[in-house]
Motif scaffolding. Structure first.
Motif, mmCIF file in Angstrom:
data_model
loop_
_atom_site.group_PDB
_atom_site.id
_atom_site.type_symbol
_atom_site.label_atom_id
_atom_site.label_comp_id
_atom_site.label_asym_id
_atom_site.label_seq_id
_atom_site.Cartn_x
_atom_site.Cartn_y
_atom_site.Cartn_z
ATOM 1 N N LEU A 24 -11.457 -3.248 4.157
ATOM 2 C CA LEU A 24 -11.580 -2.523 2.888
ATOM 3 C C LEU A 24 -10.409 -1.573 2.669
ATOM 4 O O LEU A 24 -9.781 -1.572 1.599
ATOM 5 C CB LEU A 24 -12.900 -1.751 2.861
ATOM 6 N N PHE A 25 -10.087 -0.767 3.677
ATOM 7 C CA PHE A 25 -8.997 0.193 3.536
ATOM 8 C C PHE A 25 -7.651 -0.510 3.396
ATOM 9 O O PHE A 25 -6.797 -0.084 2.605
ATOM 10 C CB PHE A 25 -8.963 1.148 4.728
ATOM 11 N N SER A 26 -7.457 -1.578 4.158
ATOM 12 C CA SER A 26 -6.187 -2.307 4.082
ATOM 13 C C SER A 26 -5.990 -2.941 2.716
ATOM 14 O O SER A 26 -4.930 -2.793 2.091
ATOM 15 C CB SER A 26 -6.129 -3.389 5.169
ATOM 16 N N ILE A 27 -6.995 -3.662 2.240
ATOM 17 C CA ILE A 27 -6.883 -4.351 0.953
ATOM 18 C C ILE A 27 -6.789 -3.358 -0.206
ATOM 19 O O ILE A 27 -6.006 -3.547 -1.147
ATOM 20 C CB ILE A 27 -8.069 -5.310 0.737
ATOM 21 N N THR A 28 -7.561 -2.276 -0.141
ATOM 22 C CA THR A 28 -7.503 -1.268 -1.201
ATOM 23 C C THR A 28 -6.122 -0.620 -1.267
ATOM 24 O O THR A 28 -5.579 -0.401 -2.355
ATOM 25 C CB THR A 28 -8.577 -0.183 -0.977
ATOM 26 N N SER A 29 -5.552 -0.316 -0.093
ATOM 27 C CA SER A 29 -4.223 0.299 -0.078
ATOM 28 C C SER A 29 -3.178 -0.654 -0.660
ATOM 29 O O SER A 29 -2.300 -0.233 -1.423
ATOM 30 C CB SER A 29 -3.842 0.716 1.336
ATOM 31 N N ILE A 30 -3.266 -1.944 -0.327
ATOM 32 C CA ILE A 30 -2.321 -2.916 -0.885
ATOM 33 C C ILE A 30 -2.533 -3.047 -2.396
ATOM 34 O O ILE A 30 -1.574 -3.120 -3.174
ATOM 35 C CB ILE A 30 -2.468 -4.285 -0.199
ATOM 36 N N SER A 37 3.078 0.186 -8.490
ATOM 37 C CA SER A 37 4.479 -0.221 -8.668
ATOM 38 C C SER A 37 4.618 -1.151 -9.870
ATOM 39 O O SER A 37 5.556 -1.031 -10.659
ATOM 40 C CB SER A 37 5.000 -0.894 -7.393
ATOM 41 N N ASN A 38 3.662 -2.076 -10.050
ATOM 42 C CA ASN A 38 3.676 -2.963 -11.218
ATOM 43 C C ASN A 38 3.505 -2.169 -12.507
ATOM 44 O O ASN A 38 4.113 -2.493 -13.533
ATOM 45 C CB ASN A 38 2.559 -4.001 -11.113
ATOM 46 N N GLY A 39 2.657 -1.125 -12.440
ATOM 47 C CA GLY A 39 2.432 -0.293 -13.620
ATOM 48 C C GLY A 39 3.676 0.460 -14.035
ATOM 49 O O GLY A 39 3.994 0.562 -15.231
ATOM 50 N N VAL A 40 4.398 0.995 -13.046
ATOM 51 C CA VAL A 40 5.640 1.725 -13.330
ATOM 52 C C VAL A 40 6.663 0.788 -13.981
ATOM 53 O O VAL A 40 7.293 1.128 -14.990
ATOM 54 C CB VAL A 40 6.223 2.326 -12.028
ATOM 55 N N THR A 230 10.522 -4.036 -3.801
ATOM 56 C CA THR A 230 10.779 -4.241 -2.376
ATOM 57 C C THR A 230 10.038 -3.216 -1.534
ATOM 58 O O THR A 230 9.432 -3.555 -0.501
ATOM 59 C CB THR A 230 12.293 -4.158 -2.079
ATOM 60 N N SER A 231 10.063 -1.960 -1.964
ATOM 61 C CA SER A 231 9.353 -0.902 -1.242
ATOM 62 C C SER A 231 7.849 -1.164 -1.230
ATOM 63 O O SER A 231 7.182 -0.981 -0.202
ATOM 64 C CB SER A 231 9.640 0.463 -1.887
ATOM 65 N N SER A 232 7.344 -1.593 -2.377
ATOM 66 C CA SER A 232 5.914 -1.915 -2.477
ATOM 67 C C SER A 232 5.535 -3.040 -1.523
ATOM 68 O O SER A 232 4.514 -2.970 -0.827
ATOM 69 C CB SER A 232 5.582 -2.315 -3.923
ATOM 70 N N ASN A 233 6.365 -4.088 -1.480
ATOM 71 C CA ASN A 233 6.083 -5.223 -0.597
ATOM 72 C C ASN A 233 6.123 -4.810 0.870
ATOM 73 O O ASN A 233 5.310 -5.268 1.681
ATOM 74 C CB ASN A 233 7.092 -6.343 -0.844
ATOM 75 N N LEU A 234 7.071 -3.938 1.207
ATOM 76 C CA LEU A 234 7.202 -3.484 2.594
ATOM 77 C C LEU A 234 5.981 -2.673 3.027
ATOM 78 O O LEU A 234 5.415 -2.899 4.101
ATOM 79 C CB LEU A 234 8.474 -2.656 2.753
ATOM 80 N N ILE A 235 5.571 -1.733 2.185
ATOM 81 C CA ILE A 235 4.401 -0.910 2.515
ATOM 82 C C ILE A 235 3.144 -1.769 2.555
ATOM 83 O O ILE A 235 2.266 -1.580 3.399
ATOM 84 C CB ILE A 235 4.249 0.240 1.494
ATOM 85 N N GLY A 236 3.062 -2.734 1.631
ATOM 86 C CA GLY A 236 1.926 -3.656 1.635
ATOM 87 C C GLY A 236 1.862 -4.468 2.916
ATOM 88 O O GLY A 236 0.781 -4.684 3.474
ATOM 89 N N PHE A 237 3.028 -4.908 3.415
ATOM 90 C CA PHE A 237 3.066 -5.674 4.665
ATOM 91 C C PHE A 237 2.604 -4.821 5.838
ATOM 92 O O PHE A 237 1.868 -5.296 6.715
ATOM 93 C CB PHE A 237 4.490 -6.178 4.921
ATOM 94 N N ILE A 238 3.023 -3.553 5.848
ATOM 95 C CA ILE A 238 2.597 -2.652 6.928
ATOM 96 C C ILE A 238 1.083 -2.458 6.893
ATOM 97 O O ILE A 238 0.411 -2.485 7.939
ATOM 98 C CB ILE A 238 3.319 -1.285 6.805
ATOM 99 N N SER A 239 0.530 -2.289 5.691
ATOM 100 C CA SER A 239 -0.920 -2.144 5.554
ATOM 101 C C SER A 239 -1.643 -3.404 6.038
ATOM 102 O O SER A 239 -2.675 -3.332 6.710
ATOM 103 C CB SER A 239 -1.293 -1.869 4.088
#
Length: 360
Positions: A24-30, A37-40, A230-239
C-alpha cells in the motif's frame, strides 16, 4: 484455489497486514510522485498550448525563465498573412508578503482575455491582476509588492491552471523593468490549415538569436519536463524496490512459519508448481487490493493538496488511465516477485525436513 488462498491469508492475519501495508505505501507513493510530476507538466503545457500554435524563445537556453526575446519581433510576425494573433509573455518569480515565491506573468494586453475576471478590472501600468488562490492569502488586498516595486491590485482572476491561479499578472512593460528582459517567449496563433512548418521557417529567418518550434514540439522536448519525468521515475523505482524488499522479507518469515503445511502437501503428492502457484496467488490478491486502496487514497490526497491554501495551486496531481494501468501492473509484479523466491525455496525443500521443523 482462490478460496484456499483467502483462508490462508486470514489464518496469518499479522503477516497479511504487514505485506498489504508494504504494498500500500509503495504503490501510493509511486502514484503520488508520478501523478504530481504529470500534473506539473500538464499545467505548464496547457498554459502554453492555450495561447499559441508556435512558440518563440531565445536560442540555446535550458529554461524559459532564462529566455530573452526581442519583443519588437511581434510587429514583424503580425505582418504574416498566416498569423491570427501573437502575444509576448515574461515569466518570473518573486516573494510576495509571507510567500517565498510566486509566479509573475508579464503579458501583452491582447493576452489579458485569457484570464477570467472574478472581480475588478484588467491591470493598467503599475497595476496587478491577482490569482484567486494568492489573493485569499494576502493581508493587504489593495497593493502588492513585487521585487522592489509596489503595484495596485486592479482585480482578481480565476484559472483552472494552478500555476496561473497561484500567480500575479502585470503589464509586460512593468515586468520588463523588474526582470530586465524584453520577453521570455512569443506565442503565435495561426490560421486554420496553415502550413506550420513553413511559418516556423519564416519566423526563424527573422533572427538567428531565436529558436522557433511548434508548441507541441516544444513541450515534448522541453528539458525541464525531462528532468521532472526522470526524477519521478527514479524515485518511483526506489519506492518499488523498497516495497519489494519488504514483501520478500515478510513472505520469507511467513512461509518459514508454514513449512509444516507445505511439507504435508509435498508428502501427499501436491506438486511444486501447485504450492508455488498458491503462494503467488495469495500475494497477488494482496497486490490487487493494495492497488485499489492506493488508487482511492492517492485521489483523496491529491484533492486535499489541490484545495490546500498551503500550495496555492502550484502542486496538482493528475492520475491518467495510462498511469493507473502501469501501476496496476507494477502492483501485481511487485507482489509476484516478492512471493516467488521464498515460494520456490519452500516448495523444493524435502518434505521430511519441512515436517521436522528445520529452517528453510
Amino acid at each position: 484455489m482462490i478460496t484456499i488462498a483467502l483462508k490462508a491469508l486470514n489464518a496469518n492475519k499479522l503477516k497479511t497486514i504487514l505485506i498489504f501495508a508494504s504494498l500500500l505505501f509503495s504503490i501510493t507513493s509511486i502514484f503520488l510522485i508520478s501523478s504530481i510530476s504529470n500534473g506539473v507538466i500538464s499545467m505548464y503545457s496547457n498554459l502554453l498550448k492555450n495561447d499559441g500554435d508556435i512558440i518563440v524563445t531565445q536560442a540555446k537556453i535550458s529554461d524559459t525563465f532564462f529566455s530573452n526575446v526581442d519583443i519588437k519581433l511581434l510587429e514583424k510576425i503580425n505582418k504574416f498573412d498566416t498569423t491570427t494573433k501573437s502575444s509576448a509573455i515574461i515569466v518570473g518569480a518573486s516573494p510576495v508578503e509571507e510567500l517565498p515565491i510566486v509566479a509573475i506573468y508579464g503579458v501583452t494586453s491582447n493576452r489579458f482575455s485569457n484570464y477570467k475576471i472574478a472581480q475588478g478590472n484588467y491591470p493598467k501600468t503599475e497595476e496587478a491582476l491577482i490569482g484567486n488562490s494568492i489573493y485569499q492569502s494576502l493581508e493587504n488586498k489593495n497593493t502588492i509588492q513585487i521585487a522592489n516595486k509596489k503595484f495596485k491590485i486592479s482585480g482578481v482572476f480565476k484559472s483552472d491552471i494552478g500555476f496561473e491561479n497561484g500567480g500575479v499578472v502585470i503589464n509586460i512593460n512593468d515586468a520588463s523593468e523588474i526582470f530586465n528582459k524584453s520577453a521570455s517567449m512569443i506565442l503565435v496563433n495561426t490560421n486554420y490549415n496553415t502550413n506550420i512548418k513553413k511559418v516556423i521557417s519564416d519566423i526563424q529567418k527573422l533572427s538567428d538569436k531565436i529558436e522557433v518550434k511548434s508548441t507541441q514540439n516544444f513541450v515534448d522536448s522541453y528539458n525541464q519536463f525531462k528532468i521532472i519525468q526522470t526524477s519521478s521515475n527514479l524515485i518511483g523505482f526506489i519506492s518499488f524496490f523498497l516495497g519489494l524488499l519488504g514483501i520478500v522479507s515478510i513472505m520469507s518469515i511467513t512461509i518459514n512459519q508454514r513449512k509444516s503445511e507445505f511439507g504435508i502437501k509435498r508428502a501427499i503428492g501436491i506438486s511444486t508448481q501447485s504450492i508455488v502457484f498458491q503462494i503467488v496467488l495469495e500475494s497477488s490478491i494482496l497486490g490487487v487490493l493494495s492497488f485499489i486502496f492506493s488508487f482511492f487514497i492517492s485521489n483523496l490526497i491529491l484533492i486535499l493538496i489541490k484545495n490546500s491554501e498551503l500550495f496555492h495551486g502550484y502542486v496538482n496531481g493528475e492520475i491518467s488511465i495510462k498511469l493507473a494501468f502501469y501501476l496496476f501492473i507494477c502492483s501485481i509484479t511487485m507482489s509476484i516477485l516478492g512471493a516467488i523466491i521464498p515460494a520456490l525455496n519452500a516448495s523444493k525443500t524435502d518434505p521430511i525436513i519441512l515436517m521436522q521443523g528445520d529452517k528453510i
